[in-house]
Design a protein around this motif. Structure first.
Motif, PDB file in Angstrom:
ATOM      1  N   GLN A 244       0.822  -1.205   0.000  1.00 49.99           N
ATOM      2  CA  GLN A 244       0.000   0.000   0.000  1.00 49.99           C
ATOM      3  C   GLN A 244       0.860   1.261   0.000  1.00 49.99           C
ATOM      4  O   GLN A 244       1.928   1.309   0.608  1.00 49.99           O
ATOM      5  N   ASN A 245       0.375   2.288  -0.698  1.00 46.86           N
ATOM      6  CA  ASN A 245       1.039   3.593  -0.696  1.00 46.86           C
ATOM      7  C   ASN A 245       0.512   4.374   0.506  1.00 46.86           C
ATOM      8  O   ASN A 245      -0.385   5.200   0.392  1.00 46.86           O
ATOM      9  N   LEU A 246       1.085   4.083   1.670  1.00 45.07           N
ATOM     10  CA  LEU A 246       0.578   4.640   2.921  1.00 45.07           C
ATOM     11  C   LEU A 246       0.803   6.144   3.004  1.00 45.07           C
ATOM     12  O   LEU A 246       1.770   6.681   2.459  1.00 45.07           O
ATOM     13  N   LEU A 247      -0.104   6.817   3.716  1.00 46.94           N
ATOM     14  CA  LEU A 247       0.082   8.233   3.998  1.00 46.94           C
ATOM     15  C   LEU A 247       1.360   8.405   4.819  1.00 46.94           C
ATOM     16  O   LEU A 247       1.739   7.508   5.585  1.00 46.94           O
ATOM     17  N   PRO A 248       2.046   9.542   4.676  1.00 46.01           N
ATOM     18  CA  PRO A 248       3.310   9.740   5.407  1.00 46.01           C
ATOM     19  C   PRO A 248       3.211   9.450   6.899  1.00 46.01           C
ATOM     20  O   PRO A 248       4.104   8.828   7.481  1.00 46.01           O
ATOM     21  N   GLY A 249       2.108   9.873   7.520  1.00 48.87           N
ATOM     22  CA  GLY A 249       1.954   9.670   8.950  1.00 48.87           C
ATOM     23  C   GLY A 249       1.709   8.229   9.353  1.00 48.87           C
ATOM     24  O   GLY A 249       1.733   7.902  10.548  1.00 48.87           O
ATOM     25  N   ARG A 250       1.480   7.363   8.369  1.00 50.47           N
ATOM     26  CA  ARG A 250       1.196   5.958   8.674  1.00 50.47           C
ATOM     27  C   ARG A 250       2.293   5.005   8.203  1.00 50.47           C
ATOM     28  O   ARG A 250       2.174   3.795   8.358  1.00 50.47           O
ATOM     29  N   ARG A 251       3.360   5.563   7.658  1.00 50.10           N
ATOM     30  CA  ARG A 251       4.445   4.706   7.171  1.00 50.10           C
ATOM     31  C   ARG A 251       5.222   4.045   8.295  1.00 50.10           C
ATOM     32  O   ARG A 251       5.997   3.120   8.067  1.00 50.10           O
ATOM     33  N   ILE A 252       4.988   4.513   9.517  1.00 53.54           N
ATOM     34  CA  ILE A 252       5.579   3.864  10.687  1.00 53.54           C
ATOM     35  C   ILE A 252       5.136   2.401  10.774  1.00 53.54           C
ATOM     36  O   ILE A 252       5.824   1.557  11.359  1.00 53.54           O
ATOM     37  N   LEU A 253       3.992   2.094  10.167  1.00 54.85           N
ATOM     38  CA  LEU A 253       3.475   0.723  10.221  1.00 54.85           C
ATOM     39  C   LEU A 253       4.399  -0.274   9.535  1.00 54.85           C
ATOM     40  O   LEU A 253       4.345  -1.475   9.822  1.00 54.85           O
ATOM     41  N   LEU A 254       5.245   0.208   8.640  1.00 59.65           N
ATOM     42  CA  LEU A 254       6.160  -0.687   7.933  1.00 59.65           C
ATOM     43  C   LEU A 254       7.400  -1.016   8.760  1.00 59.65           C
ATOM     44  O   LEU A 254       8.152  -1.928   8.407  1.00 59.65           O
ATOM     45  N   GLU A 255       7.602  -0.285   9.858  1.00 57.72           N
ATOM     46  CA  GLU A 255       8.764  -0.533  10.709  1.00 57.72           C
ATOM     47  C   GLU A 255       8.586  -1.839  11.485  1.00 57.72           C
ATOM     48  O   GLU A 255       7.602  -2.016  12.194  1.00 57.72           O
ATOM     49  N   GLN A 256       9.520  -2.748  11.303  1.00 59.72           N
ATOM     50  CA  GLN A 256       9.487  -4.054  11.982  1.00 59.72           C
ATOM     51  C   GLN A 256       8.138  -4.750  11.770  1.00 59.72           C
ATOM     52  O   GLN A 256       7.609  -5.403  12.678  1.00 59.72           O
ATOM     53  N   LEU A 257       7.589  -4.588  10.592  1.00 61.21           N
ATOM     54  CA  LEU A 257       6.239  -5.098  10.317  1.00 61.21           C
ATOM     55  C   LEU A 257       6.122  -6.599  10.558  1.00 61.21           C
ATOM     56  O   LEU A 257       5.213  -7.064  11.259  1.00 61.21           O
ATOM     57  N   GLU A 258       7.042  -7.360   9.993  1.00 62.36           N
ATOM     58  CA  GLU A 258       6.959  -8.818  10.124  1.00 62.36           C
ATOM     59  C   GLU A 258       7.089  -9.251  11.580  1.00 62.36           C
ATOM     60  O   GLU A 258       6.313 -10.085  12.068  1.00 62.36           O
ATOM     61  N   ALA A 259       8.048  -8.667  12.287  1.00 65.43           N
ATOM     62  CA  ALA A 259       8.271  -9.048  13.689  1.00 65.43           C
ATOM     63  C   ALA A 259       7.079  -8.658  14.558  1.00 65.43           C
ATOM     64  O   ALA A 259       6.650  -9.430  15.430  1.00 65.43           O
ATOM     65  N   ARG A 260       6.529  -7.488  14.319  1.00 64.71           N
ATOM     66  CA  ARG A 260       5.413  -7.027  15.147  1.00 64.71           C
ATOM     67  C   ARG A 260       4.137  -7.810  14.868  1.00 64.71           C
ATOM     68  O   ARG A 260       3.370  -8.099  15.793  1.00 64.71           O
ATOM     69  N   PHE A 261       3.920  -8.178  13.624  1.00 67.21           N
ATOM     70  CA  PHE A 261       2.747  -9.000  13.330  1.00 67.21           C
ATOM     71  C   PHE A 261       2.914 -10.407  13.910  1.00 67.21           C
ATOM     72  O   PHE A 261       1.933 -11.040  14.310  1.00 67.21           O
ATOM     73  N   ALA A 262       4.149 -10.883  13.973  1.00 63.40           N
ATOM     74  CA  ALA A 262       4.399 -12.180  14.610  1.00 63.40           C
ATOM     75  C   ALA A 262       4.064 -12.106  16.098  1.00 63.40           C
ATOM     76  O   ALA A 262       3.498 -13.051  16.671  1.00 63.40           O
ATOM     77  N   MET A 263       4.386 -10.973  16.729  1.00 63.84           N
ATOM     78  CA  MET A 263       4.045 -10.780  18.146  1.00 63.84           C
ATOM     79  C   MET A 263       2.535 -10.778  18.351  1.00 63.84           C
ATOM     80  O   MET A 263       2.028 -11.325  19.336  1.00 63.84           O
ATOM     81  N   LEU A 264       1.820 -10.162  17.419  1.00 61.41           N
ATOM     82  CA  LEU A 264       0.357 -10.134  17.510  1.00 61.41           C
ATOM     83  C   LEU A 264      -0.214 -11.544  17.377  1.00 61.41           C
ATOM     84  O   LEU A 264      -1.134 -11.928  18.105  1.00 61.41           O
ATOM     85  N   CYS A 265       0.355 -12.311  16.455  1.00 58.42           N
ATOM     86  CA  CYS A 265      -0.091 -13.699  16.280  1.00 58.42           C
ATOM     87  C   CYS A 265       0.191 -14.523  17.532  1.00 58.42           C
ATOM     88  O   CYS A 265      -0.598 -15.404  17.899  1.00 58.42           O
ATOM     89  N   ASP A 266       1.305 -14.232  18.209  1.00 55.92           N
ATOM     90  CA  ASP A 266       1.650 -14.946  19.444  1.00 55.92           C
ATOM     91  C   ASP A 266       0.623 -14.702  20.542  1.00 55.92           C
ATOM     92  O   ASP A 266       0.525 -15.499  21.490  1.00 55.92           O
ATOM     93  N   GLN A 267      -0.142 -13.618  20.412  1.00 60.19           N
ATOM     94  CA  GLN A 267      -1.203 -13.318  21.379  1.00 60.19           C
ATOM     95  C   GLN A 267      -2.524 -13.989  20.998  1.00 60.19           C
ATOM     96  O   GLN A 267      -3.559 -13.738  21.614  1.00 60.19           O
ATOM     97  N   GLY A 268      -2.470 -14.836  19.981  1.00 63.09           N
ATOM     98  CA  GLY A 268      -3.673 -15.555  19.563  1.00 63.09           C
ATOM     99  C   GLY A 268      -4.532 -14.789  18.580  1.00 63.09           C
ATOM    100  O   GLY A 268      -5.664 -15.196  18.289  1.00 63.09           O
ATOM    101  N   LEU A 269      -4.003 -13.691  18.049  1.00 60.75           N
ATOM    102  CA  LEU A 269      -4.750 -12.893  17.072  1.00 60.75           C
ATOM    103  C   LEU A 269      -4.413 -13.405  15.677  1.00 60.75           C
ATOM    104  O   LEU A 269      -3.266 -13.318  15.237  1.00 60.75           O
ATOM    105  N   THR A 270      -5.392 -13.937  14.991  1.00 55.70           N
ATOM    106  CA  THR A 270      -5.125 -14.517  13.675  1.00 55.70           C
ATOM    107  C   THR A 270      -5.883 -13.828  12.545  1.00 55.70           C
ATOM    108  O   THR A 270      -5.538 -14.006  11.385  1.00 55.70           O
ATOM    109  N   THR A 271      -6.908 -13.049  12.881  1.00 57.02           N
ATOM    110  CA  THR A 271      -7.690 -12.373  11.847  1.00 57.02           C
ATOM    111  C   THR A 271      -7.727 -10.866  12.094  1.00 57.02           C
ATOM    112  O   THR A 271      -7.470 -10.397  13.212  1.00 57.02           O
ATOM    113  N   VAL A 272      -8.076 -10.135  11.059  1.00 60.94           N
ATOM    114  CA  VAL A 272      -8.185  -8.682  11.164  1.00 60.94           C
ATOM    115  C   VAL A 272      -9.283  -8.296  12.155  1.00 60.94           C
ATOM    116  O   VAL A 272      -9.135  -7.338  12.918  1.00 60.94           O
ATOM    117  N   ALA A 273     -10.374  -9.040  12.164  1.00 59.76           N
ATOM    118  CA  ALA A 273     -11.465  -8.741  13.096  1.00 59.76           C
ATOM    119  C   ALA A 273     -11.003  -8.892  14.546  1.00 59.76           C
ATOM    120  O   ALA A 273     -11.340  -8.069  15.409  1.00 59.76           O
TER     121      ALA A 273
END
Length: 206
Positions: free
Chosen positions: A22-51
């Motif tokens: 995605q062509n993120l807005l400048p203020g939201r490009r922080i989401l790309l920082e450590q994206l893979e690692a941070r999403f792995a942390m979220l999955c470790d909390q049992g979160l598997t879906t966007v909902a």
């Protein structure tokens, strides 16, 4: 088939890939920082879906708890919550579509059909030009005027966009806009690719 993405079925893995493209807005490009690692942390909390992720970020207290459990900064999670909110496209007033028949719009209004969602959900055999425009605005970031440009460029449905190639789509859409001046934004291949990827999700999860 639903008008918007079924967030309860979209995996965090799919959403991660969407963010990367995605062509993120400048203020939201922080989401790309450590994206893979941070999403792995979220999955470790049992979160598997966007909902599930949206629910975990739905209040300040829940967000703070998730930040504490994962070590992900609250600022990051706050911006992620805002970005998640853009996944569900808001219906577009039918009157916003350029070059549509005013008589048709008035007639539909008399039947209490005033938005893209209402007309799309009526669907059935009524898959005319207006239905195509209503289908196209289901794609995240595609508004009424962009939908018109897509349609005139030969992309008459979400499925057509999903099967497109970014470079070719950009060329055709830009040619239409150069002639008709539907929008002022300068779009690039990355914008087209995001639309294509989002359309693929709509098709896959329909």
């Amino acid at each position: 088939m639903r008008y918007t993405l079924p967030l309860e079925r979209i995996t965090l893995s799919d959403y991660q890939q969407l963010l990367l493209k995605q062509n993120l807005l400048p203020g939201r490009r922080i989401l790309l920082e450590q994206l893979e690692a941070r999403f792995a942390m979220l999955c470790d909390q049992g979160l598997t879906t966007v909902a599930q992720l949206a629910a975990a970020l739905s209040s300040p207290n829940k967000l703070s708890s998730l930040a504490a459990a994962t070590g992900i900064p609250e600022e990051y999670l706050t911006i992620l919550r805002r970005e998640l909110g853009s996944l569900s496209q808001k219906p577009v007033p039918l009157s916003d579509f350029p070059a549509c028949s005013p008589a048709q719009i008035r007639s539909l209004a008399e039947e209490s059909i005033r938005t893209s969602k209402e007309y799309w959900e009526r669907g059935g055999a009524t898959q005319d030009e207006l239905f195509s425009l209503c289908d196209l605005v289901r794609i995240n970031g595609v508004g009424a005027v962009a939908a018109r440009a897509f349609y005139e460029a030969g992309y008459s449905s979400v499925a057509a966009v999903a099967n497109a190639a970014a470079a070719g789509m950009l060329k055709r859409v830009s040619a239409v806009n150069a002639e008709k001046s539907y929008y002022k934004a300068k779009l690039g291949e990355k914008d087209m690719q995001f639309c294509i990827d989002y359309a693929k999700l709509l098709v896959a999860y329909s």
